[in-house]
Structures are given as structure tokens and as C-alpha cells.
Design an enzyme around this catalytic site. Structure first.
Site, PDB file in Angstrom:
ATOM      1  CD  GLN A  66      -3.690  -4.210   7.693  1.00 28.50           C
ATOM      2  OE1 GLN A  66      -3.769  -3.133   6.638  1.00 28.50           O
ATOM      3  NE2 GLN A  66      -3.746  -5.189   6.952  1.00 28.50           N
ATOM      4  CE  LYS A 114      -2.675  -1.109   3.476  1.00 37.15           C
ATOM      5  NZ  LYS A 114      -3.693  -1.446   4.364  1.00 37.15           N
ATOM      6  CG  ASP A 146     -10.086   0.892   6.005  1.00 37.93           C
ATOM      7  OD1 ASP A 146     -10.235   0.405   4.770  1.00 37.93           O
ATOM      8  OD2 ASP A 146      -9.426   0.678   6.904  1.00 37.93           O
TER       9      ASP A 146
HETATM   10  N1  LIG Z   1      -8.427  -1.444   7.783  1.00 33.98           N
HETATM   11  C1  LIG Z   1      -8.060  -2.290   6.906  1.00 33.98           C
HETATM   12  N2  LIG Z   1      -8.693  -2.134   5.500  1.00 33.98           N
HETATM   13  C2  LIG Z   1      -8.455  -3.124   4.505  1.00 33.98           C
HETATM   14  O1  LIG Z   1      -8.561  -3.061   3.339  1.00 33.98           O
HETATM   15  C3  LIG Z   1      -7.511  -4.264   4.926  1.00 33.98           C
HETATM   16  C4  LIG Z   1      -7.309  -4.568   6.256  1.00 33.98           C
HETATM   17  N3  LIG Z   1      -7.688  -3.412   7.135  1.00 33.98           N
HETATM   18  N4  LIG Z   1      -6.846  -5.639   6.750  1.00 33.98           N
HETATM   19  C5  LIG Z   1      -6.376  -6.854   5.954  1.00 33.98           C
HETATM   20  C6  LIG Z   1      -7.138  -6.772   4.512  1.00 33.98           C
HETATM   21  C7  LIG Z   1      -6.670  -7.455   3.443  1.00 33.98           C
HETATM   22  N5  LIG Z   1      -6.552  -6.567   2.334  1.00 33.98           N
HETATM   23  C8  LIG Z   1      -6.095  -6.863   1.253  1.00 33.98           C
HETATM   24  C9  LIG Z   1      -6.085  -5.979   0.266  1.00 33.98           C
HETATM   25  C10 LIG Z   1      -5.535  -6.237  -1.320  1.00 33.98           C
HETATM   26  C11 LIG Z   1      -4.823  -7.672  -1.476  1.00 33.98           C
HETATM   27  C12 LIG Z   1      -4.317  -7.869  -2.636  1.00 33.98           C
HETATM   28  O2  LIG Z   1      -4.074  -6.903  -3.603  1.00 33.98           O
HETATM   29  N6  LIG Z   1      -4.169  -9.193  -2.945  1.00 33.98           N
HETATM   30  C13 LIG Z   1      -3.574  -9.689  -4.159  1.00 33.98           C
HETATM   31  C14 LIG Z   1      -2.600 -10.932  -3.901  1.00 33.98           C
HETATM   32  C15 LIG Z   1      -1.496 -10.607  -2.848  1.00 33.98           C
HETATM   33  C16 LIG Z   1      -0.808 -11.949  -2.695  1.00 33.98           C
HETATM   34  O3  LIG Z   1      -0.073 -12.536  -3.410  1.00 33.98           O
HETATM   35  O4  LIG Z   1      -0.811 -12.342  -1.377  1.00 33.98           O
HETATM   36  C17 LIG Z   1      -4.558 -10.290  -5.200  1.00 33.98           C
HETATM   37  O5  LIG Z   1      -5.559 -10.657  -4.814  1.00 33.98           O
HETATM   38  O6  LIG Z   1      -4.347 -10.387  -6.303  1.00 33.98           O
HETATM   39  C18 LIG Z   1      -5.163  -8.402  -0.358  1.00 33.98           C
HETATM   40  C19 LIG Z   1      -5.536  -8.274   0.868  1.00 33.98           C
HETATM   41  C20 LIG Z   1      -7.031  -5.464   2.821  1.00 33.98           C
HETATM   42  N7  LIG Z   1      -7.359  -5.364   4.064  1.00 33.98           N
END
Ligand SMILES: Nc1nc(=O)c2c([nH]1)NC[C@@H]1CN(c3ccc(C(=O)N[C@@H](CCC(=O)O)C(=O)O)cc3)C=[N+]21
Ligand SMILES: [Mg+2]
Length: 300
Positions: free
Chosen positions: A98, A54, A121
């Protein structure tokens, strides 16, 4: 006919390009740089990777990125003090704490201590209420990303049957509000739903956000339906070699792709859009804070 694959990674790149363009305008015309602060409590390795990516993308679109890494034992009072300082910092337009937080911290209290106009968020009760009543709010990033992909694919969503599987405050409930806002007929299903398969079979749009690997099989999907897979589950993958893992969604991709009209992959679907929408929300928050016009197409 096999499903169209909705390329969230490519879509996210176009959203980031729009964000970057708006950031340049804010700097050149007004001398303003949008700023995003991310607060991470504890050392969860997955969270650290995510927070780093991020931060990197925030800088890439020309915004200021601030990270606060607090140790796992941080007291609630100390965390609230960090948030209060960010609330009062004129260079910070977006604050993300987070989740999940360590058990000794009250998540609702912490989230509701973020200034609602900086709550990128969209989890603050004020933003939840504004969204639920159709007023201007900060919209949660994952559902906003899903909505953008659905609008892009369908044009209008009006009158379509949408089933959201999962009732979390982070995805399921706000997703349902957004779909209702676009005049879908919305059902929220969950672990206690009776005859889930039959409920899902009615849907023109299926949003799976339960956090259970591959739980939606292809024979639940109405032919031609659009499937949005919010799940990101890391599983062991011994077939790829010792100690290797793979990511899978909440839908069984192969069987669903065989009947759906369109589907988002995992990885490369909803995940990248979530981060892109976080950046979009930060620019939106910055424009609102300065009484300037918001970027078009980046809000609900
Ligand atoms: N306050 C808060 N806001 C959030 O938005 C929040 C959070 N806490 N806690 C954790 C989760 C998780 N999350 C993700 C976002 C993008 C991918 C992402 O881009 N994933 C890639 C893969 C990444 C990999 O290879 O591990 C994909 O899907 O292509 C993953 C997980 C946002 N979160
Ligand atoms: Mg939940």
C-alpha cells in the site's frame, strides 16, 4: 442531452463475477487457489479501511487473502524481508504494498523488490517497461479499470483524441500508454501545461487524475466527450451536518455532466473498478504462474 452515467460500481460487480468464475475453474480443474497479499505499513485510517475492503472482496471471489500490517517504524530491511518471503511463497500470486509508504522507506526500492510476475499493481520497472513497449505485463489497476469502461462505452478507441490530466506513475503515465495502445492520439497534461482549458476542449476522452477537487469545469469539456474522473477527494460538508464529509472527484460533476456524452461519478466510478482490476490481475498472475490460459477480457 445529459451525459450517460458510467456505473463503475455495477461494472466492477460484473468484473468480480468473471473473476469468481475463473477462480472456481482453477480450483475445480487444477486444485489451485489464487492468493493475494496486501502489505500495509503504518496506521493511516483511510488506508486501513481500504485494505479491509480489498481483503473482503478478495475472499468473496474465492481467493486467499493475506494481510501484513507492519508498524509505522518498520525498517526497510524488515519490510524487504516480508516481501522476499511473499516472493518465495507458492500460495501467493499477487503482492500489493500500500502506497504511500512512511517517509523513511524508499518507495522505488521497495516496489522494485516485488517479483515482477507477482506485482499486481504493475508498478515494478519491468512491468512499466513491458507496458511501454506493448509486451505482456501486469497493468496498473486504476488505468486498467478506466480502459475497460472506455472500451465498453466506445467499442473502438482508435483515432480518438484523449487528454490525460496528471502525469503520475500510478495513473497518468500508464493510462497514456494504454490509450496509445488502443490507437488514441494522446496528450498528457499537467500543472505546467499552457492553456489547459484549450487542450482539454480538443478531447474526445478526458481522464482527470490530478488530485485537485473539482478542478475541471464543464466549459472545458467538448460536447459529447467522455469524462473519466479518477479523483477521490474527501471534503468537509457542513451542509450535511456537523463534522460530515463528502467525496468529490477531480472534475466538477454537475457542469461536466451537462455537456459530456458520458461521465463516471465519484463515488461509484473508477474506485470500485480499481479494486475489481486488482482481483483480475491476481487471477491473471496465478494463471501465468501455472502456465494456464488467462481469463479473457480482464487484461489489456
Ligand atoms: N499500492 C497501492 N495500490 C493502490 O491501488 C492504492 C494504493 N496503493 N494506495 C491507496 C490508493 C487508493 N485506492 C483506492 C481504490 C478504490 C477506492 C474506492 O473504491 N473508492 C470508493 C469510495 C470509497 C469511500 O467511500 O471512501 C468509490 O470511489 O466509489 C478508493 C481508493 C487504491 N490505492
Ligand atoms: Mg505524482
Amino acid at each position: 442531452m445529459p451525459a450517460k452515467i458510467i456505473d463503475g460500481k455495477a461494472f466492477a460487480a460484473t468484473v468480480r463475477a468473471q473473476v469468481a468464475e475463473h477462480v472456481t475453474k482453477l480450483k475445480d480443474a487444477h486444485g489451485i487457489t489464487p492468493g493475494l497479499a496486501v502489505v500495509l505499513v503504518g496506521e493511516d485510517p483511510a488506508s486501513q479501511v481500504y485494505v479491509r475492503s480489498k481483503g473482503k472482496q478478495t475472499v468473496e471471489v474465492g481467493m486467499k487473502s493475506v494481510e501484513h500490517k507492519l508498524d509505522a517504524e518498520t525498517s526497510e530491511a524488515d519490510l524487504l524481508k516480508v516481501i522476499d518471503d511473499l516472493n518465495n511463497d507458492p500460495e501467493i500470486h499477487g503482492i500489493l504494498v500500500q502506497l504511500p509508504l512512511p517517509k523513511h522507506l524508499d518507495e522505488d526500492l521497495v516496489i522494485n523488490s516485488i517479483a515482477p510476475e507477482k506485482d499486481v499493481d504493475g508498478f515494478h520497472i519491468s512491468n512499466v517497461g513491458l507496458l511501454g513497449t506493448g509486451q505482456k505485463s501486469m497493468v496498473p489497476c486504476t488505468p486498467l479499470g478506466c480502459l475497460m469502461m472506455l472500451r465498453d462505452h466506445h467499442g473502438s478507441l482508435s483515432g480518438l483524441d484523449a487528454v490525460v490530466i496528471g502525469r503520475s506513475n500510478i495513473v497518468g503515465k500508464p493510462m497514456a500508454q494504454l490509450l496509445l495502445g488502443d490507437s488514441c492520439t494522446v496528450t498528457i497534461a499537467h500543472s505546467r501545461t499552457k492553456d489547459l482549458a484549450d487542450v482539454v476542449r480538443r478531447a474526445d476522452i478526458v481522464v482527470a487524475a490530478v488530485g485537485r477537487p473539482e478542478m475541471v469545469p464543464g466549459d472545458w469539456i467538448k460536447p459529447g466527450a467522455t469524462v473519466i474522473d479518477v479523483g477521490i477527494n474527501r471534503l468537509d460538508a457542513p451542509e450535511k451536518g456537523d463534522g460530515k464529509t463528502k467525496l468529490v472527484g477531480d472534475v466538477h460533476y454537475e457542469s461536466c455532466a451537462a455537456v459530456a456524452g458520458a461521465i463516471t461519478p465519484v463515488p461509484g466510478g473508477v474506485g470500485p473498478m480499481t479494486i475489481a482490476c486488482l482481483l483480475a490481475n491476481t487471477v491473471t498472475a496465478c494463471c501465468r504462474a501455472n502456465g494456464l490460459p488467462e481469463p479473457e477480457g480482464l487484461t489489456a
